[in-house]
Write a protein that holds these residues in place. Structure first.
Motif: not given
Length: 276
Positions: A42-56, A58-71
């Motif tokens: 099983a996978w997180p939200r929108n794993a297919q859109r970010y290609n989490l299964r097939d990409r290398v 450790g490479t995010s393809g934009g999936y990383v989410h940091r609560l910047d500035d004002h978490p």
């Protein structure tokens, strides 16, 4: 000016690598050495859109989410909840009391003396479930119910000095549980596990992983949904219906005899059947 540019270039890889995310929300191998997409049910939200299964890994393809500035104001999840369209790769199903394995890339943040890294910090690693059917506003929302503290990994800092042997011994608690880290510090796999509380109400829930590397860097989060069943039999029926194995996770160190970092007596687990 050339010196400034050179120093900036040296610093950039460290900044760029200061992140992580959950790749798989129901992984079959606890404390494993290497990522294997076939072990992910099983996978997180929108794993297919970010290609989490097939990409290398450790490479995010934009999936990383940091609560910047004002978490306290930043949306908790990388993508809004959309169960109907966000799970082209399958959603998780758990049962009460299940030990769930999730995994993440290390992105250079492990203290392991084998590769001369001893001070990579690890501050907070928590699992939450959301009270309700809507995404909480932010990390400070009272809709977040903590269900597990997954621990902090050992690292050398200030007056705290662990031995090289201790820093290089696995499994270990927290984010840095990545036994093959020194082979590939950027893309190595780390694993956590957490337990579904026995008093959780069966039904569909949103889960949130939160990691804080150091207090000076804002939290990283990953969100996903899972159907929680009262019993393993009910969960198994659901997984069989969706073409997935009903096997529970195994532990890498329980099915392998390891001497000096080499597997000398492996026992093969049942081959998983994965949909998606």
């Amino acid at each position: 000016m050339k010196l400034f540019v050179a120093l900036l270039a040296v610093g950039l890889p460290v900044l760029a690598a200061a992140h992580s995310w959950i790749v798989c929300t129901d992984y079959l191998e606890n404390n494993g050495w290497y990522w294997d997409a076939a072990k992910c049910r099983a996978w997180p939200r929108n794993a297919q859109r970010y290609n989490l299964r097939d990409r290398v890994f450790g490479t995010s393809g934009g999936y990383v989410h940091r609560l910047d500035d004002h978490p306290e104001l930043t949306p908790l999840c990388n993508d809004p909840r959309d169960d109907a369209n966000g799970y082209q790769l399958p959603m998780a199903a758990y049962y009460l009391g299940q030990k769930v394995v999730i995994n993440h890339p290390t992105n250079n943040h492990v203290s392991d003396a084998q590769c001369n890294m001893r001070g990579r910090a690890d501050t907070e690693n928590l699992m939450f479930v959301v009270d309700g059917d809507e995404d909480p506003c932010c990390i400070d929302s009272d809709k977040l119910i903590q269900i597990m503290d997954m621990g902090v990994s050992p690292y050398n800092h200030g007056d705290v000095h662990f031995s090289d042997e201790f820093l290089s011994t696995y499994p270990k608690p927290g984010f840095q549980n990545a036994p093959k880290y020194c082979e590939d510090p950027e893309d190595a796999m780390g694993t956590y596990n957490f337990t579904i509380p026995m008093d959780m109400k069966p039904g569909r829930h949103t889960f949130v992983w939160k990691w804080i590397r150091v207090p000076e860097v804002n939290p990283f989060t990953t969100c996903w949904e899972a159907d929680v069943f009262a019993t393993k039999a009910e969960r198994d029926h659901h997984y069989l219906h969706t073409g997935r194995t009903t096997e529970d996770m195994w532990d890498f160190y329980e099915i392998n005899t390891i001497v000096d970092g080499v597997i000398v007596d492996p026992v093969d687990p049942v081959d998983p059947i994965i949909s998606g």
